[in-house]
Design an enzyme around this catalytic site. Structure first.
Site, PDB file in Angstrom:
ATOM      1  N   ALA A  10     -10.589   6.212   5.372  1.00 29.42           N
ATOM      2  CA  ALA A  10      -9.182   6.667   5.862  1.00 29.42           C
ATOM      3  C   ALA A  10      -8.353   6.102   6.636  1.00 29.42           C
ATOM      4  O   ALA A  10      -7.335   6.402   6.786  1.00 29.42           O
ATOM      5  CB  ALA A  10      -9.520   8.062   6.247  1.00 29.42           C
ATOM      6  N   THR A  11      -8.833   4.660   7.057  1.00 26.82           N
ATOM      7  CA  THR A  11      -7.942   3.943   8.055  1.00 26.82           C
ATOM      8  C   THR A  11      -7.079   3.093   7.349  1.00 26.82           C
ATOM      9  O   THR A  11      -6.183   2.628   8.257  1.00 26.82           O
ATOM     10  CB  THR A  11      -9.099   3.078   9.076  1.00 26.82           C
ATOM     11  N   GLY A  13      -5.046   1.809   3.350  1.00 22.92           N
ATOM     12  CA  GLY A  13      -4.706   1.866   1.989  1.00 22.92           C
ATOM     13  C   GLY A  13      -4.703   3.292   1.262  1.00 22.92           C
ATOM     14  O   GLY A  13      -4.253   4.142   1.749  1.00 22.92           O
ATOM     15  N   PHE A  14      -5.572   3.346   0.272  1.00 21.80           N
ATOM     16  CA  PHE A  14      -5.752   4.508  -0.800  1.00 21.80           C
ATOM     17  C   PHE A  14      -6.352   5.760   0.234  1.00 21.80           C
ATOM     18  O   PHE A  14      -5.812   7.029   0.092  1.00 21.80           O
ATOM     19  CB  PHE A  14      -6.785   4.357  -1.689  1.00 21.80           C
ATOM     20  N   VAL A  61     -20.341   2.888   6.087  1.00 17.29           N
ATOM     21  CA  VAL A  61     -21.335   3.620   4.724  1.00 17.29           C
ATOM     22  C   VAL A  61     -22.440   2.729   4.459  1.00 17.29           C
ATOM     23  O   VAL A  61     -23.206   3.438   3.850  1.00 17.29           O
ATOM     24  CB  VAL A  61     -20.084   3.530   3.529  1.00 17.29           C
ATOM     25  N   ASN A  87     -13.931   6.521  -1.232  1.00 14.79           N
ATOM     26  CA  ASN A  87     -13.277   5.472  -1.420  1.00 14.79           C
ATOM     27  C   ASN A  87     -13.549   4.001  -0.753  1.00 14.79           C
ATOM     28  O   ASN A  87     -12.872   3.108  -1.312  1.00 14.79           O
ATOM     29  CB  ASN A  87     -11.784   5.926  -0.901  1.00 14.79           C
ATOM     30  N   TYR A 153     -17.994  -8.603  -7.334  1.00 14.06           N
ATOM     31  CA  TYR A 153     -17.013  -7.385  -7.179  1.00 14.06           C
ATOM     32  C   TYR A 153     -16.988  -6.696  -8.567  1.00 14.06           C
ATOM     33  O   TYR A 153     -17.202  -5.379  -8.428  1.00 14.06           O
ATOM     34  CB  TYR A 153     -15.500  -7.853  -6.703  1.00 14.06           C
ATOM     35  N   THR A 188      -2.368  -3.097  -0.728  1.00 15.07           N
ATOM     36  CA  THR A 188      -2.743  -2.478   0.419  1.00 15.07           C
ATOM     37  C   THR A 188      -3.578  -3.617   1.457  1.00 15.07           C
ATOM     38  O   THR A 188      -2.969  -4.841   1.360  1.00 15.07           O
ATOM     39  CB  THR A 188      -4.132  -1.552   0.012  1.00 15.07           C
ATOM     40  N   PHE A 190      -6.460  -4.802   0.905  1.00 17.32           N
ATOM     41  CA  PHE A 190      -7.508  -5.105  -0.106  1.00 17.32           C
ATOM     42  C   PHE A 190      -7.448  -6.676   0.005  1.00 17.32           C
ATOM     43  O   PHE A 190      -8.572  -7.197   0.235  1.00 17.32           O
ATOM     44  CB  PHE A 190      -7.285  -4.630  -1.339  1.00 17.32           C
TER      45      PHE A 190
HETATM   46  P1  NDP Z   1      -7.978  -1.253   2.296  1.00 17.42           P
HETATM   47  O1  NDP Z   1      -8.742  -2.658   2.814  1.00 17.42           O
HETATM   48  O2  NDP Z   1      -6.444  -1.125   2.498  1.00 17.42           O
HETATM   49  O3  NDP Z   1      -8.911   0.002   2.756  1.00 17.42           O
HETATM   50  C1  NDP Z   1     -10.246  -0.061   2.693  1.00 17.42           C
HETATM   51  C2  NDP Z   1     -10.732   1.080   3.485  1.00 17.42           C
HETATM   52  O4  NDP Z   1     -12.522   1.038   3.315  1.00 17.42           O
HETATM   53  C3  NDP Z   1     -10.384   0.827   4.878  1.00 17.42           C
HETATM   54  O5  NDP Z   1     -10.234   2.558   5.328  1.00 17.42           O
HETATM   55  C4  NDP Z   1     -11.804   0.466   5.521  1.00 17.42           C
HETATM   56  O6  NDP Z   1     -12.022   1.118   6.779  1.00 17.42           O
HETATM   57  C5  NDP Z   1     -12.993   1.339   4.515  1.00 17.42           C
HETATM   58  N1  NDP Z   1     -13.999   0.393   4.629  1.00 17.42           N
HETATM   59  C6  NDP Z   1     -14.431  -0.822   4.061  1.00 17.42           C
HETATM   60  N2  NDP Z   1     -15.860  -1.139   4.114  1.00 17.42           N
HETATM   61  C7  NDP Z   1     -16.193  -0.023   4.792  1.00 17.42           C
HETATM   62  C8  NDP Z   1     -17.707   0.095   5.313  1.00 17.42           C
HETATM   63  N3  NDP Z   1     -18.636  -0.733   5.307  1.00 17.42           N
HETATM   64  N4  NDP Z   1     -17.775   1.128   5.972  1.00 17.42           N
HETATM   65  C9  NDP Z   1     -16.953   2.332   6.199  1.00 17.42           C
HETATM   66  N5  NDP Z   1     -15.580   2.016   5.607  1.00 17.42           N
HETATM   67  C10 NDP Z   1     -15.313   0.907   5.056  1.00 17.42           C
HETATM   68  O7  NDP Z   1      -8.348  -1.306   0.571  1.00 17.42           O
HETATM   69  P2  NDP Z   1      -7.795  -0.294  -0.408  1.00 17.42           P
HETATM   70  O8  NDP Z   1      -7.561   1.050  -0.097  1.00 17.42           O
HETATM   71  O9  NDP Z   1      -7.033  -0.942  -1.581  1.00 17.42           O
HETATM   72  O10 NDP Z   1      -9.357   0.058  -1.133  1.00 17.42           O
HETATM   73  C11 NDP Z   1      -9.993   1.273  -1.254  1.00 17.42           C
HETATM   74  C12 NDP Z   1     -10.927   1.306  -2.466  1.00 17.42           C
HETATM   75  O11 NDP Z   1     -10.095   1.216  -3.599  1.00 17.42           O
HETATM   76  C13 NDP Z   1     -11.975   0.128  -2.559  1.00 17.42           C
HETATM   77  O12 NDP Z   1     -13.180   0.910  -2.928  1.00 17.42           O
HETATM   78  C14 NDP Z   1     -11.599  -0.910  -3.457  1.00 17.42           C
HETATM   79  O13 NDP Z   1     -12.366  -1.427  -4.126  1.00 17.42           O
HETATM   80  C15 NDP Z   1     -10.558   0.175  -4.459  1.00 17.42           C
HETATM   81  N6  NDP Z   1      -9.717  -0.536  -5.193  1.00 17.42           N
HETATM   82  C16 NDP Z   1      -8.685  -1.196  -4.643  1.00 17.42           C
HETATM   83  C17 NDP Z   1      -7.502  -1.626  -5.508  1.00 17.42           C
HETATM   84  C18 NDP Z   1      -6.309  -2.423  -4.915  1.00 17.42           C
HETATM   85  O14 NDP Z   1      -5.726  -3.512  -5.726  1.00 17.42           O
HETATM   86  N7  NDP Z   1      -6.132  -2.352  -3.498  1.00 17.42           N
HETATM   87  C19 NDP Z   1      -7.716  -1.428  -7.154  1.00 17.42           C
HETATM   88  C20 NDP Z   1      -8.789  -0.763  -7.444  1.00 17.42           C
HETATM   89  C21 NDP Z   1      -9.530  -0.293  -6.712  1.00 17.42           C
HETATM   90  P3  NDP Z   1     -12.606   0.657   8.081  1.00 17.42           P
HETATM   91  O15 NDP Z   1     -12.382  -1.029   7.981  1.00 17.42           O
HETATM   92  O16 NDP Z   1     -11.896   1.039   9.143  1.00 17.42           O
HETATM   93  O17 NDP Z   1     -14.273   0.722   8.177  1.00 17.42           O
HETATM   94  C1  8X3 Z   2      -9.161  -4.035  -7.148  1.00 17.61           C
HETATM   95  C2  8X3 Z   2      -8.111  -4.649  -8.229  1.00 17.61           C
HETATM   96  O1  8X3 Z   2      -7.872  -6.430 -10.021  1.00 17.61           O
HETATM   97  O2  8X3 Z   2      -8.507  -7.291  -7.766  1.00 17.61           O
HETATM   98  O3  8X3 Z   2     -10.139  -3.486  -7.636  1.00 17.61           O
HETATM   99  O4  8X3 Z   2     -10.136  -5.984  -9.387  1.00 17.61           O
HETATM  100  S1  8X3 Z   2      -8.694  -6.336  -8.811  1.00 17.61           S
END
Ligand code: NDP
Ligand code: 8X3
Length: 254
Positions: A10-11, A13-14, A61, A87, A153, A188, A190
């Site tokens: 929740a910190t 992106g999504f 996690v 997420n 990935y 995000t 990401f």
């Molecule tokens: P962000 O990097 O913006 O956010 C990722 C979040 O995941 C952060 O809140 C981070 O929190 C948390 N996180 C990562 N690793 C851990 C861990 N080991 N333990 C606890 N929390 C963790 O990325 P997005 O919001 O884009 O990604 C969210 C999800 O969406 C992911 O699963 C990603 O694979 C997926 N996704 C993303 C896409 C994109 O293009 N952005 C497209 C499709 C899917 P903290 O660092 O504070 O722990």
């Molecule tokens: C994140 C989107 O296209 O990098 O899941 O796989 S992509």
């Protein structure tokens, strides 16, 4: 009646955008992630804006013991979780199979797959006792197709897709909904994470087209979560208009 949602990651992106959306819609929230300062800031923001009651849990996690301990320590009222948004996840690196870093691979498998397994098992007893609940798993377009240098990935997200469909089947008898959502490119943190802080590389990913925004995904999560009790969205793929599949983009710069 107030609903309770637990959001991993929740910190940023999504997860962050979905926390804001669900707070606006009246949910009580259990906000989780590793960055405690961001969780506290979000808790304050949501309380000031919507009067949202939140709990913040700081855990990785991948840490099975911490996941079960922190969720197990919630007060009984907070254990009645209606919605789990699995997420938290990441990509690390974008390298050919023979060149990629093995530690990065371990981290992706441990986070994207095992993290989801731990958190889901930790919250499930409450949902089963309530005979209802909704689990939304964050897949990816990379769960449906592979792309060059996406190797582990893509594999971790394909596995998550299989896991999500397995949950749907196995949890059917408990009345628990399971949804997998599969976004394409969204800007995000990401890509900054994927490229280990190299913001030039991260920005270049989204050049020449308009990617999804975190808020687009939050809207979609809300849509899935707000269907009537007899409706379950099982699987939902969403991309920006300029992206047709995992590797085909229409970019202004060619
Ligand atoms: P962000 O990097 O913006 O956010 C990722 C979040 O995941 C952060 O809140 C981070 O929190 C948390 N996180 C990562 N690793 C851990 C861990 N080991 N333990 C606890 N929390 C963790 O990325 P997005 O919001 O884009 O990604 C969210 C999800 O969406 C992911 O699963 C990603 O694979 C997926 N996704 C993303 C896409 C994109 O293009 N952005 C497209 C499709 C899917 P903290 O660092 O504070 O722990
Ligand atoms: C994140 C989107 O296209 O990098 O899941 O796989 S992509």
């Amino acid at each position: 009646m107030t609903h309770i949602a637990l959001i991993t990651g929740a910190t940023a992106g999504f997860g962050l955008a979905t926390a804001r959306k669900l707070a606006e819609k009246g949910y009580q929230l259990i906000l989780t992630g590793r960055r405690a300062d961001r969780l506290k800031e979000l808790e304050t923001e949501l309380y000031n804006k919507f009067g949202t009651k939140c709990q913040t849990l700081v855990f990785d996690v991948r840490d099975k013991e911490a996941v079960f301990q922190q969720i197990g320590n919630l007060e009984s009222d907070w254990k009645k979780i209606d919605l789990l948004f699995n997420n938290a996840g990441l990509a690390l690196g974008r390298d050919y199979f023979e060149e990629a870093d093995m530690d990065d691979w371990e981290t992706m498998i441990d986070t994207n797959l095992k993290g989801v397994i731990y958190v889901t098992r930790a919250i499930l007893p409450g949902m089963i006792a309530n005979k209802k609940g909704h689990i939304i798993n964050m897949g990816s377009i990379a769960a449906k197709e592979i792309y060059e240098r996406g190797n582990v990935y893509c594999a971790s997200k394909h596995a998550l897709d299989a896991l999500s469909r397995s949950m749907r089947v196995d949890l059917l008898r408990h009345g628990i909904k399971v949804t997998a959502i599969h976004p394409g490119a969204a800007e995000t943190e990401f890509s900054v994470v994927r490229f280990k802080g190299d913001t030039d590389k991260a920005t270049a990913v989204y050049e020449g087209f308009q990617p999804l925004e975190a808020e687009d995904i939050a809207e979609t999560i809300w849509f899935c979560a707000s269907r009537p009790a007899h409706v379950c969205i099982n699987d939902l793929e969403i991309t920006c208009t300029a992206q047709a599949n995992a590797y085909l983009f229409h970019k202004d710069n060619g």
